[in-house]
Design an enzyme around this catalytic site. Structure first.
Site, PDB file in Angstrom:
ATOM      1  CG  ASP A  19      -1.939   1.109   1.209  1.00 41.15           C
ATOM      2  OD1 ASP A  19      -2.475   1.417   0.128  1.00 41.15           O
ATOM      3  OD2 ASP A  19      -2.193   1.686   2.278  1.00 41.15           O
ATOM      4  NE  ARG A  25     -10.718  13.675  -8.169  1.00 45.33           N
ATOM      5  CZ  ARG A  25     -11.513  14.179  -7.227  1.00 45.33           C
ATOM      6  NH1 ARG A  25     -12.712  14.625  -7.551  1.00 45.33           N
ATOM      7  NH2 ARG A  25     -11.110  14.229  -5.973  1.00 45.33           N
ATOM      8  CE  LYS A  26     -12.977   5.148  -9.791  1.00 42.80           C
ATOM      9  NZ  LYS A  26     -13.966   4.095 -10.151  1.00 42.80           N
TER      10      LYS A  26
END
Length: 247
Positions: free
Chosen positions: A167, A212-213
């Site tokens: 992450d 925006r991804k």
């Protein structure tokens, strides 16, 4: 953000304010430190970078660090002095500072928070890592040497610690490519347990950007890439930080 506040004030109770007054209000507001910018801790630029070689690093960890570090910018804080394809990411920076436009935001919103380095004082006991970013190839790699406090199954790394590193590195890459971001979705496929004390490479690469991804693929492998420990896919959502105020 301050301009947004001024616009909200100018419509208070339905009353309109002239553009001249509005300009003066904006000017006055800019002289006031927003609450979010007030730090309870002294901000210091003299911070220790823990993603540097220390006695706990194995020869293998040091070997690969030297390999990538030799191809890095001469000034890791400034792209203008670039001499190589890679940039080392100092561990003391907050994740927001790594993002495109993040230097401005990190100055506006100061805090003690930093990208994690280790959970204890003992070198080598937990997270030992160093990350490098390649702007041209749109990839980020991380050398990770997990310590004994990250144990899950006996002798092996806890899956949550691996997920944390994945992450973190996918977020670094998305931030550099698209701006300050948050993880929207993270799918992880654990293929083989990672032995404690081993050195693995976390490879993250841009798949595509849709609005925006930001879509990123990730693999955790042995240093020679002959063994795949983990595979993952991340969808990272770019945040919208008052674009009218940000340069």
């Amino acid at each position: 953000m301050l301009a947004h506040i001024a616009r909200r004030i100018c419509h208070f109770h339905g009353h309109q304010i002239s553009s001249a007054i509005l300009r003066r209000m904006r000017s006055s507001l800019k002289t006031i430190s927003p609450i979010s910018a007030i730090s309870l801790w002294t901000y210091s630029s003299q911070l220790q970078d823990f993603s540097q070689p220390n006695p706990s690093w194995s020869p293998e960890m040091r070997k690969f660090y030297d390999h990538y570090n030799a191809q890095c910018d001469t000034d890791t804080e400034n792209f203008e002095n670039k001499t190589g394809p890679w940039r080392k990411l100092p561990s003391y920076n907050r994740s927001i500072k790594h993002a495109t436009g993040g230097i401005y935001l990190s100055k506006l919103i100061q805090a003690k928070a930093r990208l994690f380095t280790r959970s204890v004082q003992e070198e080598g006991a937990a997270f030992e890592y160093v990350a490098f970013f390649n702007k041209e190839e749109k990839i980020c790699i991380c050398l990770f040497q997990p310590g004994h406090l990250l144990e899950g199954a006996p002798g092996h790394v806890h899956g949550g610690a691996i997920a944390t590193m994945i992450d973190t590195v996918t977020g670094m890459l998305a931030g550099y490519l698209s701006g300050p971001s948050v993880t929207a979705n993270l799918n992880i496929n654990y293929r083989s347990p990672v032995p404690l004390g081993s050195v693995v490479i976390i490879h993250c690469a841009l798949d595509r950007i849709e609005g925006r991804k930001t879509f990123i693929t990730c693999r955790v492998t042995s240093t020679d890439e002959s063994k795949v420990y983990t595979e993952a896919n991340a969808v990272v959502f770019v945040l919208d930080f008052c674009p009218e105020d940000c340069p």
